[in-house]
Motif scaffolding. Structure first.
Motif, short mmCIF file in Angstrom:
data_model
loop_
_atom_site.label_atom_id
_atom_site.label_comp_id
_atom_site.label_asym_id
_atom_site.label_seq_id
_atom_site.Cartn_x
_atom_site.Cartn_y
_atom_site.Cartn_z
N LEU A 203 0.81 -1.22 0.00
CA LEU A 203 0.00 0.00 0.00
C LEU A 203 0.84 1.27 0.00
O LEU A 203 0.30 2.38 -0.05
N HIS A 250 -2.23 10.20 6.54
CA HIS A 250 -2.05 9.86 5.13
C HIS A 250 -1.89 8.36 4.95
O HIS A 250 -2.56 7.74 4.12
N ASP A 251 -1.01 7.74 5.75
CA ASP A 251 -0.76 6.30 5.63
C ASP A 251 -1.97 5.48 6.04
O ASP A 251 -2.39 4.56 5.32
N ARG A 254 -4.71 5.18 3.61
CA ARG A 254 -4.49 4.20 2.54
C ARG A 254 -4.98 2.82 2.96
O ARG A 254 -5.56 2.08 2.15
N ARG A 257 -8.76 2.85 2.81
CA ARG A 257 -9.20 2.77 1.42
C ARG A 257 -9.20 1.32 0.93
O ARG A 257 -10.14 0.87 0.27
#
Length: 364
Positions: A203, A250-251, A254, A257
């Motif tokens: 990812l 941010h990480d 992911r 998502r």
């Protein structure tokens, strides 16, 4: 707010199809972003007010769909001296947000040498992990769902069973440590390697680790107590699946998502397996537990969620299967969960019963 590139139709097609088709073709993520603008304005207004009220120096937020980021930003500062501004790439201690990440990793790692989630974990350990014989029956599924009964007595300095395995729920970070040890003996790899190979590597979660950054401690936001006073950093001597995750909005966005994308796909998959309710947690708050995630089922909507609580850091991650929407909130203050839970009704449009669950309001 993150803006995605908008693809435009060719001029000839525009002339032929006119306004019926329109000049802009929006993706699912772009349509969601467009409808999210009012929500963004509410977040931008209320977060600074909540930070002042709860004395939390910094907050990072990411809201995502399976198709991409919808909103990501930071508020405030990395420490009370206001020397470094928070953004969505700032590192925080994610604490127990490492549990669903670990659960996902172990279900996706070791295809050539898998383990039986319903079999006794003791079979993978060279030595017994507790003295009580009934404890040797504890399974990985019970450890992942906090239904093992495994507990630790500080006064006696020993592990014990609080109840018969599988009979009820009791939160146990110790259970994740035992599972981490079992899988290390089975696969002969570290926790970080398992998670990197199964999740964070594919990812591109380059800043996420079960240990703090080695080369630049300034990358990590400083933790603060309930009065907004700076705390000394925790010294992590080893990786801990239960509590040592370090990540950014941010990480972790992911990861969320990917979870949403897997849940939206056709057919059976291991992410869907994680959402299957294993044990009831709190009926009044519509709360159950699956593999790694807490599960709320309320008014025909299923929410998966987890919170993090380390000294100086509080966090919350959750997603809605029906809305196809997920959010992570990371903070560097001990009152941070009060901010995070206040944002859920704004982002998801509902004031869920689970938001009053006692673990979302820690007093440590």
């Amino acid at each position: 707010m993150t803006h995605l590139k908008i693809s435009k139709s060719k001029p000839v097609l525009l002339l032929l199809l006119g306004c019926f088709v329109g000049s802009v073709q929006l993706s699912a993520a772009e349509r969601m972003m467009s409808s999210f603008e009012g929500v963004q304005a509410q977040i931008d207004r209320i977060v600074p007010e909540l930070m002042a009220q709860y004395q939390v120096p910094g907050v990072a937020i990411a809201v995502v769909s399976a198709d991409g980021p919808i909103y990501k930003t930071g508020f405030g500062y990395s420490d009370s001296s206001k020397s470094k501004v928070i953004d969505d790439t700032t590192l925080f201690e994610g604490a127990s947000l490492g549990k669903p990440l670990f659960a996902h990793a172990i279900l996706h790692y070791g295809a050539a040498d898998p383990f039986d989630v319903d079999g006794p974990v003791a079979e993978y350990l060279a030595r017994p992990f507790m003295a009580e014989p009934e404890g040797m029956k504890i399974s990985a599924s019970q450890l992942l769902s906090h239904s093992s009964g495994l507990a630790y007595s500080e006064s006696e300095g020993r592990r014990y069973l609080a109840f018969s395995p599988g009979s009820k729920w009791q939160y146990s970070g110790l259970g994740y440590i035992v599972l981490q040890q079992a899988l290390a003996e089975l696969w002969r790899v570290s926790l970080q390697d398992v998670v990197h190979q199964a999740v964070t590597g594919p990812l591109g979660m380059e800043s996420t680790s079960y240990l703090p950054p080695k080369d630049d401690a300034a990358l990590l936001a400083v933790g603060h107590d309930r009065q907004g006073q700076r705390l000394q950093p925790t010294v992590w001597s080893s990786e801990n699946a239960a509590s040592s995750l370090h990540t950014s909005a941010h990480d972790y966005g992911r990861f969320l998502r990917m979870v949403l994308g897997e849940l939206a796909s056709d057919g059976d998959n291991r992410v869907a397996q994680m959402m299957e309710t294993q044990i009831e947690v709190d009926k009044a708050h519509h709360l159950w537990w699956g593999f790694g995630w807490a599960i709320s089922q309320e008014a025909s909507e299923t929410i998966f969620l987890h919170w993090g609580s380390n000294p100086g850091y509080k966090s919350l991650a959750l997603g809605s299967l029906q809305q196809g929407l997920a959010m992570v909130v990371l903070t560097n203050g001990d009152n941070g969960l009060e901010i995070a839970r206040s944002l859920v009704p704004i982002v998801f449009g509902k004031d869920y019963a689970f938001l009053d669950f006692y673990m979302l309001h820690p007093d440590d």
